[in-house]
Design a protein around this motif. Structure first.
Motif, PDB file in Angstrom:
ATOM      1  N   SER A 165      19.688  16.061  -5.166  1.00 23.02           N
ATOM      2  CA  SER A 165      18.368  15.455  -4.995  1.00 23.02           C
ATOM      3  C   SER A 165      18.512  13.955  -4.754  1.00 23.02           C
ATOM      4  O   SER A 165      17.881  13.385  -3.865  1.00 23.02           O
ATOM      5  N   VAL A 166      19.375  13.377  -5.571  1.00 24.00           N
ATOM      6  CA  VAL A 166      19.569  11.930  -5.451  1.00 24.00           C
ATOM      7  C   VAL A 166      20.134  11.590  -4.077  1.00 24.00           C
ATOM      8  O   VAL A 166      19.728  10.612  -3.449  1.00 24.00           O
ATOM      9  N   GLU A 167      21.057  12.439  -3.615  1.00 29.00           N
ATOM     10  CA  GLU A 167      21.615  12.224  -2.279  1.00 29.00           C
ATOM     11  C   GLU A 167      20.540  12.248  -1.190  1.00 29.00           C
ATOM     12  O   GLU A 167      20.530  11.437  -0.284  1.00 29.00           O
ATOM     13  N   LYS A 168      19.629  13.218  -1.342  1.00 27.49           N
ATOM     14  CA  LYS A 168      18.563  13.350  -0.345  1.00 27.49           C
ATOM     15  C   LYS A 168      17.675  12.107  -0.298  1.00 27.49           C
ATOM     16  O   LYS A 168      16.988  11.842   0.688  1.00 27.49           O
ATOM     17  N   VAL A 181       0.851  -1.188   0.000  1.00 31.82           N
ATOM     18  CA  VAL A 181       0.000   0.000   0.000  1.00 31.82           C
ATOM     19  C   VAL A 181       0.882   1.232   0.000  1.00 31.82           C
ATOM     20  O   VAL A 181       1.924   1.265   0.668  1.00 31.82           O
ATOM     21  N   ASN A 182       0.488   2.223  -0.757  1.00 28.54           N
ATOM     22  CA  ASN A 182       1.167   3.506  -0.720  1.00 28.54           C
ATOM     23  C   ASN A 182       0.136   4.588  -0.992  1.00 28.54           C
ATOM     24  O   ASN A 182      -1.073   4.299  -1.063  1.00 28.54           O
ATOM     25  N   ASN A 183       0.595   5.823  -1.118  1.00 25.30           N
ATOM     26  CA  ASN A 183      -0.311   6.920  -1.413  1.00 25.30           C
ATOM     27  C   ASN A 183       0.383   7.854  -2.383  1.00 25.30           C
ATOM     28  O   ASN A 183       1.536   8.238  -2.171  1.00 25.30           O
ATOM     29  N   ARG A 184      -0.309   8.170  -3.439  1.00 25.98           N
ATOM     30  CA  ARG A 184       0.267   9.048  -4.451  1.00 25.98           C
ATOM     31  C   ARG A 184       0.778  10.355  -3.839  1.00 25.98           C
ATOM     32  O   ARG A 184       1.787  10.907  -4.255  1.00 25.98           O
ATOM     33  N   LYS A 185       0.068  10.853  -2.836  1.00 27.39           N
ATOM     34  CA  LYS A 185       0.452  12.133  -2.238  1.00 27.39           C
ATOM     35  C   LYS A 185       1.811  12.019  -1.539  1.00 27.39           C
ATOM     36  O   LYS A 185       2.565  12.992  -1.457  1.00 27.39           O
ATOM     37  N   ILE A 186       2.129  10.839  -1.036  1.00 24.20           N
ATOM     38  CA  ILE A 186       3.449  10.624  -0.432  1.00 24.20           C
ATOM     39  C   ILE A 186       4.528  10.711  -1.508  1.00 24.20           C
ATOM     40  O   ILE A 186       5.575  11.346  -1.312  1.00 24.20           O
ATOM     41  N   LEU A 187       4.253  10.121  -2.663  1.00 28.48           N
ATOM     42  CA  LEU A 187       5.217  10.183  -3.772  1.00 28.48           C
ATOM     43  C   LEU A 187       5.414  11.628  -4.223  1.00 28.48           C
ATOM     44  O   LEU A 187       6.541  12.067  -4.479  1.00 28.48           O
ATOM     45  N   THR A 188       4.309  12.356  -4.318  1.00 28.39           N
ATOM     46  CA  THR A 188       4.405  13.774  -4.669  1.00 28.39           C
ATOM     47  C   THR A 188       5.240  14.518  -3.635  1.00 28.39           C
ATOM     48  O   THR A 188       6.109  15.327  -3.988  1.00 28.39           O
ATOM     49  N   GLY A 189       4.974  14.200  -2.366  1.00 29.15           N
ATOM     50  CA  GLY A 189       5.715  14.842  -1.284  1.00 29.15           C
ATOM     51  C   GLY A 189       7.195  14.541  -1.350  1.00 29.15           C
ATOM     52  O   GLY A 189       8.040  15.429  -1.128  1.00 29.15           O
ATOM     53  N   ILE A 190       7.539  13.316  -1.669  1.00 22.11           N
ATOM     54  CA  ILE A 190       8.956  12.946  -1.748  1.00 22.11           C
ATOM     55  C   ILE A 190       9.667  13.741  -2.838  1.00 22.11           C
ATOM     56  O   ILE A 190      10.749  14.277  -2.619  1.00 22.11           O
ATOM     57  N   SER A 191       9.033  13.847  -4.012  1.00 21.84           N
ATOM     58  CA  SER A 191       9.720  14.630  -5.057  1.00 21.84           C
ATOM     59  C   SER A 191       9.831  16.091  -4.642  1.00 21.84           C
ATOM     60  O   SER A 191      10.841  16.741  -4.947  1.00 21.84           O
ATOM     61  N   GLU A 192       8.836  16.600  -3.937  1.00 18.59           N
ATOM     62  CA  GLU A 192       8.978  17.957  -3.411  1.00 18.59           C
ATOM     63  C   GLU A 192      10.134  18.032  -2.413  1.00 18.59           C
ATOM     64  O   GLU A 192      10.968  18.943  -2.470  1.00 18.59           O
ATOM     65  N   ALA A 193      10.191  17.054  -1.510  1.00 13.18           N
ATOM     66  CA  ALA A 193      11.182  17.089  -0.429  1.00 13.18           C
ATOM     67  C   ALA A 193      12.611  16.998  -0.939  1.00 13.18           C
ATOM     68  O   ALA A 193      13.533  17.558  -0.337  1.00 13.18           O
ATOM     69  N   ILE A 194      12.813  16.306  -2.055  1.00 10.91           N
ATOM     70  CA  ILE A 194      14.189  16.214  -2.574  1.00 10.91           C
ATOM     71  C   ILE A 194      14.468  17.332  -3.581  1.00 10.91           C
ATOM     72  O   ILE A 194      15.518  17.356  -4.230  1.00 10.91           O
ATOM     73  N   GLY A 195      13.511  18.221  -3.758  1.00  6.28           N
ATOM     74  CA  GLY A 195      13.740  19.369  -4.638  1.00  6.28           C
ATOM     75  C   GLY A 195      13.488  19.081  -6.103  1.00  6.28           C
ATOM     76  O   GLY A 195      14.044  19.721  -6.988  1.00  6.28           O
ATOM     77  N   GLU A 196      12.663  18.062  -6.371  1.00  9.01           N
ATOM     78  CA  GLU A 196      12.351  17.722  -7.764  1.00  9.01           C
ATOM     79  C   GLU A 196      10.836  17.646  -7.944  1.00  9.01           C
ATOM     80  O   GLU A 196      10.312  16.679  -8.518  1.00  9.01           O
ATOM     81  N   ALA A 197      10.157  18.680  -7.463  1.00  9.06           N
ATOM     82  CA  ALA A 197       8.697  18.677  -7.466  1.00  9.06           C
ATOM     83  C   ALA A 197       8.131  18.330  -8.852  1.00  9.06           C
ATOM     84  O   ALA A 197       8.636  18.792  -9.871  1.00  9.06           O
ATOM     85  N   GLY A 198       7.093  17.472  -8.870  1.00 10.68           N
ATOM     86  CA  GLY A 198       6.418  17.130 -10.129  1.00 10.68           C
ATOM     87  C   GLY A 198       7.083  15.999 -10.878  1.00 10.68           C
ATOM     88  O   GLY A 198       6.584  15.550 -11.910  1.00 10.68           O
ATOM     89  N   LYS A 199       8.231  15.514 -10.350  1.00 17.83           N
ATOM     90  CA  LYS A 199       8.928  14.454 -11.100  1.00 17.83           C
ATOM     91  C   LYS A 199       8.764  13.081 -10.455  1.00 17.83           C
ATOM     92  O   LYS A 199       9.622  12.213 -10.593  1.00 17.83           O
TER      93      LYS A 199
END
Lengths: 453, 453
Positions: free
Chosen positions: B231-234, B181-199
């Motif tokens: 980003s990758v490091e994060k 189980v996962n949540n799309r919003k978590i995936l969105t959050g992760i790309s935001e958190a590593i500085g690659e929002a929307g990817k």
């Protein structure tokens, strides 16, 4: 924004229609299985070489053809455009949607003949497609529901068809119906006996109109179809015959005395009755209809047709014995007998007679209703308990006004609601309300379970 | 004489396969209904305007198109031949076979929106068709088995999906599986958190290969896809995270502290767990997979995928929440959550694990066997008695050698034979033989009934 629609002659089945259709189909399935029939399924698409030439020219026209994948025009040139759509068909399409279940079954038997156990009793319930002009009660996609035994001449099969029809109708609550039975060999014998051997086809077409246009007009039609006047005269006693089943048999034995085939037909009919009697079964609903001629070109022995009386739609089931199901695919001498139920017609008959059971409409038995978060959480706990007992249950999934929750239950046809109020939470009960009667009482979960089970 | 065949990529289902498929499908159906889902069916054919543009260019290519009826070439001229197959398509075809059950369901909801009771829980089990290149395990006709709720945001639906999956797998006898189980919003959050929002799309594609190619190769791929090295490091602590479910949640709360969407995703996940707990349910088989990204472009909330461990086929079920099912048909803001079972894959898994119950293979319980006409007639009587008690029974319909009758029973998988010999006829009994054990005893019909019931 496009407004979506359905292709002409096709239908969606919503929850209520599906529940009702499943009631019919499950009844039929249970009966087929009780009698040892096994289910198979064949693909929606068949090669056009399998389908064409099996349903006459008109049938070929009514086949839905699948456009070849990819560059479907690559073999088409301007000469083809001039030659026209029919001549060019094999260049753009090699597959079609199945038109019935009989031809795919014949193909199946031939392809699997080394693996099947004969006599092979199969049933098949799948949609078929015909590019017919859609009209009331006629669709371009509809279910067929066929049962056939192949690989035996035993008249036990014919007797069992009568028993299966009776069982299905009894389970559906249908009481007033006739299973008309005849034998192709009797029809052949009659045309021999009146001196018009081989003309049972036009004979039956004309006689079939007896009820509608009367004997005089039928005589005229027979004359037009080239029957000698003395042949038509010889037919009169048969047409005017008022007799019960045994009377018909003895009449025919005399009438067909010179026709070996005709007498064989009577003998087959009698043996089928004999088998029914050995099974301890009576002849209720069985109507020996000497002129019944359904699908004449195809059948070689028994012929069946079932009519429900007192409704606008008549024939809802039929079938017969055939000698050569698979010859066209290179496997000769496969004899069999089969019949089918018209699902759409049965649906309309049951609707007209109001015979659908209430419970087939509502699968969910109880909706849990709540006033607040506390009631919602209590409801979740109860929900889980009910389902563990196998009770079809739902909770209204959002915090919403109670009226909205009640409306949901009543629109979905859910017969009970279980109200999760403060009192119920405290006493570990449910206020169980019967939506139809309005009765409500607070009872323990165990009592709810035993009441709804 | 033509030798019949099947179109490429299509299959017949014989009696054994059908019994096994029905075992799976009935288990799923029962579960859907226990949870309040209602069945619908839609037509095989849809207007091409309904289907095209919904599955991407590749999907449009894979649609099976139906040739217009009658003179399908009448609108085609030599210019069209030059323009080619795709440009000319709308002149020769206006209907196609359904490609999945989701688009027809969306059309159904839009067309029936005034009559449906929302939240609307529907399930649908029907074949779909794709002009894919056939290969092992991939067919051009296969069943889909979908359940969706539309018209509510309640996370009760997500919790119930987990419960339905567990119930189906338990009933099928499957024990070793994970519901990821996962949540799309978590995936969105992760790309935001590593500085690659929307990817989150390319992120998940790369991460998905972690098991196969290792973290170093994944890093290379991310770089190639334009992710900055910082980003990758994060991402590294996330990739290296070894934690249980609670550990993952607290890690994410910190990791996603700056992403509102990300935190919303975690909160949704926690609420779903909370509901399960309020229902008294544990978290067996639930695996919080932070990188799960099935059908990313489509899902907006929860994402599910079920893997059976220890078998060659992995994923057998999946789904998620979406925000805009029906927007393309002009009805915005219809939120829902759905999932589906892969029937063909479940079939292969159960076969690999040898989990099909014996009784699903043989519907008939007993074959009556006879030596002569007298035994045959006695058998007919007994047959009728057994069936009246609801016991699936058959008689060998012809007078045949006993060995042939025994062979018939054993090939058809019938577990018992009832031998109708002279002694049995005299004493009104049956010599009941268990085919597998070889045990045989003469007992009364009543005893046979109670033994086989």
């Amino acid at each position: 924004m496009q407004k979506p629609g359905l292709p002409k002659g096709t239908r969606d089945f919503g929850p209520v229609q599906m529940a009702r259709r499943n009631f019919i189909l499950n009844t039929i399935k249970d009966t087929f299985q009780l009698f040892g029939y096994q289910q198979i399924e064949t693909p929606a698409m068949e090669n056009l070489s399998t389908l064409t030439g099996k349903y006459g020219d008109e049938g070929d026209q009514l086949l839905f053809k699948i456009l070849n994948s990819g560059d479907y025009l690559k073999k088409v040139d301007s000469n083809d455009l001039e030659a026209g759509s029919q001549a060019t068909l094999n260049k753009v399409s090699e597959k079609g949607l199945r038109y019935d279940l009989t031809v795919p079954f014949a193909r199946f038997v031939v392809m699997n003949r080394n693996d099947l156990t004969f006599p092979f009793k199969r049933f098949q319930i799948q949609p078929v497609w015909r590019a017919d002009r859609p009209q009331k009660g006629r669709y371009r996609e509809f279910y067929q529901c066929d049962a056939d035994v192949v690989g035996t001449d035993s008249l036990v099969c014919e007797a069992e068809i009568i028993l299966m029809i009776r069982r299905v109708f009894a389970k559906l609550g249908l009481k007033d119906f006739d299973i008309k039975v005849n034998n192709r060999k009797i029809l052949t014998g009659i045309s021999e006996a009146i001196g018009e051997a081989g003309k049972e086809g036009p004979l039956c077409v004309a006689i079939d109109k007896l009820d509608k246009i009367g004997w005089e007009k039928v005589q005229e039609e027979l004359a037009e179809r080239g029957f000698a006047s003395q042949s038509v005269e010889k037919l009169a006693p048969l047409v005017n015959l008022k007799a019960d089943l045994k009377g018909k048999i003895s009449f025919l034995k005399e009438f067909l005395a010179q026709s070996e085939t005709g007498l064989k037909g009577v003998a087959e009919f009698e043996e089928m009755l004999q088998i029914l009697s050995q099974m301890g079964e009576n002849l209720e609903h069985v109507d020996f209809d000497i002129m019944l001629a359904r699908g004449l070109s195809y059948y070689t022995g028994a012929i069946f047709e079932v009519k429900v009386n007192g409704v606008s739609i008549g024939s809802v089931s039929g079938g017969g014995r055939y000698d050569n199901l698979t010859g066209v695919f290179g496997l000769p001498d496969v004899s069999g007998v089969g019949f089918s139920f018209g699902v759409d017609r049965l649906y309309d008959v049951l609707e007209e007679l109001d015979l659908f059971p209430e419970e087939s409409l509502a699968s969910t038995k109880i909706l849990l209703i709540h006033f607040d978060q506390k009631g919602f959480e209590y409801g979740l706990k109860v929900l889980s308990q009910l389902r563990k007992e196998g009770i079809k249950a739902e909770i209204y999934p959002d915090l919403a006004k109670v009226k909205k929750q009640f409306d949901f239950a009543s629109k979905k046809g859910i017969p009970f609601v279980g109200i999760c109020g403060d009192q119920e939470i405290e006493s570990d009960t449910l206020a169980l309300k019967n939506i139809e009667s309005g009765n409500q009482e607070s009872i323990s979960i165990e009592e709810v379970v035993s009441l709804l089970k």
